[in-house]
Design an enzyme around this catalytic site. Structure first.
Site, PDB file in Angstrom:
ATOM      1  N   HIS A 297      42.865  36.994  28.400  1.00  0.00           N
ATOM      2  CA  HIS A 297      41.668  37.220  27.598  1.00  0.00           C
ATOM      3  C   HIS A 297      42.078  37.727  26.223  1.00  0.00           C
ATOM      4  O   HIS A 297      42.749  38.731  26.112  1.00  0.00           O
ATOM      5  CB  HIS A 297      40.763  38.264  28.264  1.00  0.00           C
ATOM      6  CG  HIS A 297      40.107  37.762  29.503  1.00  0.00           C
ATOM      7  ND1 HIS A 297      38.788  37.412  29.553  1.00  0.00           N
ATOM      8  CD2 HIS A 297      40.603  37.536  30.720  1.00  0.00           C
ATOM      9  CE1 HIS A 297      38.503  36.986  30.759  1.00  0.00           C
ATOM     10  NE2 HIS A 297      39.586  37.054  31.490  1.00  0.00           N
TER      11      HIS A 297
ATOM     12  N   SER B 239      38.395  33.223  32.165  1.00  0.00           N
ATOM     13  CA  SER B 239      39.858  33.333  32.265  1.00  0.00           C
ATOM     14  C   SER B 239      40.555  32.020  31.979  1.00  0.00           C
ATOM     15  O   SER B 239      40.301  31.015  32.638  1.00  0.00           O
ATOM     16  CB  SER B 239      40.260  33.762  33.685  1.00  0.00           C
ATOM     17  OG  SER B 239      39.715  34.996  33.993  1.00  0.00           O
TER      18      SER B 239
ATOM     19  N   TYR C 230      35.066  44.904  37.563  1.00  0.00           N
ATOM     20  CA  TYR C 230      36.258  45.425  38.270  1.00  0.00           C
ATOM     21  C   TYR C 230      37.231  46.163  37.352  1.00  0.00           C
ATOM     22  O   TYR C 230      38.097  46.901  37.820  1.00  0.00           O
ATOM     23  CB  TYR C 230      36.998  44.313  39.052  1.00  0.00           C
ATOM     24  CG  TYR C 230      37.616  43.227  38.198  1.00  0.00           C
ATOM     25  CD1 TYR C 230      38.771  43.449  37.446  1.00  0.00           C
ATOM     26  CD2 TYR C 230      37.052  41.957  38.170  1.00  0.00           C
ATOM     27  CE1 TYR C 230      39.322  42.456  36.668  1.00  0.00           C
ATOM     28  CE2 TYR C 230      37.602  40.950  37.390  1.00  0.00           C
ATOM     29  CZ  TYR C 230      38.739  41.212  36.644  1.00  0.00           C
ATOM     30  OH  TYR C 230      39.275  40.221  35.878  1.00  0.00           O
ATOM     31  N   GLU C 231      37.091  45.947  36.049  1.00  0.00           N
ATOM     32  CA  GLU C 231      37.952  46.685  35.118  1.00  0.00           C
ATOM     33  C   GLU C 231      37.507  48.145  34.997  1.00  0.00           C
ATOM     34  O   GLU C 231      38.208  48.958  34.401  1.00  0.00           O
ATOM     35  CB  GLU C 231      37.908  46.040  33.731  1.00  0.00           C
ATOM     36  CG  GLU C 231      38.555  44.669  33.686  1.00  0.00           C
ATOM     37  CD  GLU C 231      38.430  44.030  32.307  1.00  0.00           C
ATOM     38  OE1 GLU C 231      39.311  44.285  31.477  1.00  0.00           O
ATOM     39  OE2 GLU C 231      37.454  43.301  32.072  1.00  0.00           O
TER      40      GLU C 231
ATOM     41  N   MET D 286      34.229  36.781  40.117  1.00  0.00           N
ATOM     42  CA  MET D 286      34.042  38.218  39.863  1.00  0.00           C
ATOM     43  C   MET D 286      33.336  38.474  38.529  1.00  0.00           C
ATOM     44  O   MET D 286      33.531  39.521  37.917  1.00  0.00           O
ATOM     45  CB  MET D 286      35.409  38.913  39.875  1.00  0.00           C
ATOM     46  CG  MET D 286      36.220  38.663  41.126  1.00  0.00           C
ATOM     47  SD  MET D 286      37.882  39.358  40.987  1.00  0.00           S
ATOM     48  CE  MET D 286      38.678  38.626  42.429  1.00  0.00           C
ATOM     49  N   SER D 287      32.536  37.527  38.078  1.00  0.00           N
ATOM     50  CA  SER D 287      31.897  37.697  36.762  1.00  0.00           C
ATOM     51  C   SER D 287      30.554  36.984  36.717  1.00  0.00           C
ATOM     52  O   SER D 287      29.953  36.691  37.747  1.00  0.00           O
ATOM     53  CB  SER D 287      32.824  37.132  35.674  1.00  0.00           C
ATOM     54  OG  SER D 287      32.900  35.721  35.774  1.00  0.00           O
TER      55      SER D 287
ATOM     56  N   ASN E 101      41.134  27.445  42.318  1.00  0.00           N
ATOM     57  CA  ASN E 101      41.878  27.556  43.575  1.00  0.00           C
ATOM     58  C   ASN E 101      40.878  27.406  44.706  1.00  0.00           C
ATOM     59  O   ASN E 101      39.688  27.613  44.502  1.00  0.00           O
ATOM     60  CB  ASN E 101      42.545  28.948  43.664  1.00  0.00           C
ATOM     61  CG  ASN E 101      41.519  30.065  43.553  1.00  0.00           C
ATOM     62  OD1 ASN E 101      41.033  30.371  42.454  1.00  0.00           O
ATOM     63  ND2 ASN E 101      41.143  30.645  44.672  1.00  0.00           N
TER      64      ASN E 101
ATOM     65  N   ALA F 283      36.306  31.198  35.870  1.00  0.00           N
ATOM     66  CA  ALA F 283      37.235  30.659  36.859  1.00  0.00           C
ATOM     67  C   ALA F 283      36.701  31.109  38.211  1.00  0.00           C
ATOM     68  O   ALA F 283      36.244  32.250  38.350  1.00  0.00           O
ATOM     69  CB  ALA F 283      38.623  31.237  36.625  1.00  0.00           C
TER      70      ALA F 283
ATOM     71  N   HIS G  83      34.766  42.790  32.598  1.00  0.00           N
ATOM     72  CA  HIS G  83      34.516  42.663  34.041  1.00  0.00           C
ATOM     73  C   HIS G  83      34.165  44.013  34.655  1.00  0.00           C
ATOM     74  O   HIS G  83      34.730  45.044  34.285  1.00  0.00           O
ATOM     75  CB  HIS G  83      35.759  42.121  34.756  1.00  0.00           C
ATOM     76  CG  HIS G  83      36.149  40.747  34.348  1.00  0.00           C
ATOM     77  ND1 HIS G  83      37.038  40.497  33.329  1.00  0.00           N
ATOM     78  CD2 HIS G  83      35.766  39.536  34.834  1.00  0.00           C
ATOM     79  CE1 HIS G  83      37.186  39.185  33.203  1.00  0.00           C
ATOM     80  NE2 HIS G  83      36.427  38.585  34.098  1.00  0.00           N
TER      81      HIS G  83
ATOM     82  N   HIS H  87      46.765  35.343  40.873  1.00  0.00           N
ATOM     83  CA  HIS H  87      46.176  35.150  39.544  1.00  0.00           C
ATOM     84  C   HIS H  87      46.895  34.049  38.770  1.00  0.00           C
ATOM     85  O   HIS H  87      46.297  33.350  37.964  1.00  0.00           O
ATOM     86  CB  HIS H  87      46.231  36.484  38.773  1.00  0.00           C
ATOM     87  CG  HIS H  87      45.529  36.451  37.455  1.00  0.00           C
ATOM     88  ND1 HIS H  87      44.189  36.128  37.330  1.00  0.00           N
ATOM     89  CD2 HIS H  87      45.969  36.700  36.189  1.00  0.00           C
ATOM     90  CE1 HIS H  87      43.847  36.178  36.045  1.00  0.00           C
ATOM     91  NE2 HIS H  87      44.904  36.516  35.340  1.00  0.00           N
TER      92      HIS H  87
HETATM   93  N1  HPA Z   1      37.844  34.606  44.368  1.00  0.00           N
HETATM   94  C1  HPA Z   1      37.224  35.397  43.461  1.00  0.00           C
HETATM   95  N2  HPA Z   1      37.341  35.223  42.161  1.00  0.00           N
HETATM   96  C2  HPA Z   1      38.088  34.198  41.719  1.00  0.00           C
HETATM   97  C3  HPA Z   1      38.764  33.347  42.607  1.00  0.00           C
HETATM   98  C4  HPA Z   1      38.639  33.559  44.002  1.00  0.00           C
HETATM   99  O1  HPA Z   1      39.186  32.840  44.851  1.00  0.00           O
HETATM  100  N3  HPA Z   1      39.427  32.431  41.848  1.00  0.00           N
HETATM  101  C5  HPA Z   1      39.156  32.741  40.542  1.00  0.00           C
HETATM  102  N4  HPA Z   1      38.346  33.803  40.465  1.00  0.00           N
END
Ligand code: HPA
Length: 277
Positions: free
Chosen positions: A62, A31, A86-87, A212-213, A236, A114, A84, A248
């Site tokens: 993306h 990302s 989750y998609e 998440m990847s 973050n 990320a 992903h 996001h």
């Molecule tokens: N959690 C899960 N996935 C992420 C995060 C997070 O804090 N930041 C970027 N992708």
């Protein structure tokens, strides 16, 4: 897995017709980190939507294309945007591009993402070399009939991110004066961010970052015998570390801020791979 070999052969043939060449190194850009693809010279860019048997990416940030060409004198292919779990894609779709990489003769996979910082010593903007991972996605892309063309039923995962490549990554960081963290990446399914209790749990089981990847792709890459180097951009601090809520936009803003440093590091690593062989 009936049909997978035929599908891969068709996809590979289509890309050969596009003059994609024979990449040795593949790079999956996470990302907000897709900018590296612009450094690729003599590029052949193919949108996912045009590629037979490829799913189409839906997430903001993306671009959704494969870019073939040269980076630091090395033949590379980059995925600008990934698929992903989750998609709603099944694990077979999430990892189809990695199966394709093997089919195309790729030897090295640089996988980026990320991630949220679970280790409280991290700061947003840090880059972390992935030493190991914890799969908490509740699924494994290697489930189902074994695709024995590419690898064994029970692949070893004790060095999923080989120390030789991590050492190369560290040297690249030192050479450019980019400090690198190193740690364990925990993969969750998402798309909701974690609760503070889940982050305390992740810290207790040894995670330094969460995302998440990546893990599905790394499992398939290891199955297929590709050597993997992973880099997380800590965009973050994970839930509960700071008082602020997660969104996001913060993830994308941090990725934007570090994209030059990140691209320089990956390019330097690719250069190192050229001399490491
Ligand atoms: N959690 C899960 N996935 C992420 C995060 C997070 O804090 N930041 C970027 N992708």
């Amino acid at each position: 897995m009936t049909g997978l070999a035929e599908k891969l052969a068709e996809t590979a043939e289509y890309l050969r017709q596009k003059r994609a060449g024979r990449p040795e190194t593949a790079i999956i850009l996470g990302s907000g980190l897709g900018v590296l693809a612009e450094k690729i010279s003599s590029p052949v860019a193919v949108p996912y939507g045009e590629i037979p048997h490829f799913p189409v990416s839906t997430v903001e940030g993306h671009r959704g294309r494969l870019v073939f060409g040269e980076l630091e004198g090395q033949k590379v292919m980059a995925m600008q945007g990934r698929f992903h779990f989750y998609e709603g894609y099944d694990m077979g779709k999430v990892t189809y591009p990695v199966r394709l990489m093997k089919e195309l003769g790729v030897k090295f996979l640089i996988v980026t993402n990320a991630a949220g910082g679970v280790n409280t010593l991290f700061t947003p903007g840090d880059l972390m070399l992935i030493r190991d991972h914890i799969n908490l996605m509740g699924a494994n892309p290697l489930m189902g009939p074994n695709y024995s063309h590419q690898g064994p039923r029970f692949p070893d995962m004790s060095e999923a991110y080989p120390g030789t490549l991590r050492a190369l990554g560290k040297r690249a960081g030192e050479c450019l004066g980019i400090p690198l963290q190193e740690g364990v990446y925990a993969a969750v399914s998402g798309p909701s961010y974690e609760t503070p209790a889940e982050i305390r749990y992740l810290r207790a089981i040894g995670a330094d970052a969460v995302g998440m990847s990546t893990v599905p792709e790394v499992l398939v890459a290891n199955h297929a015998g590709l050597q993997v180097l992973g880099i997380s951009c800590i965009t973050n601090m994970a839930a509960g570390v700071l008082v602020q809520k997660l969104n996001h936009q913060e993830v994308m803003e941090t990725a934007e801020r570090v994209k030059e440093k990140f691209s320089a590091l990956v390019a330097e690593i690719v250069k190192g791979l050229g001399t490491a062989r």
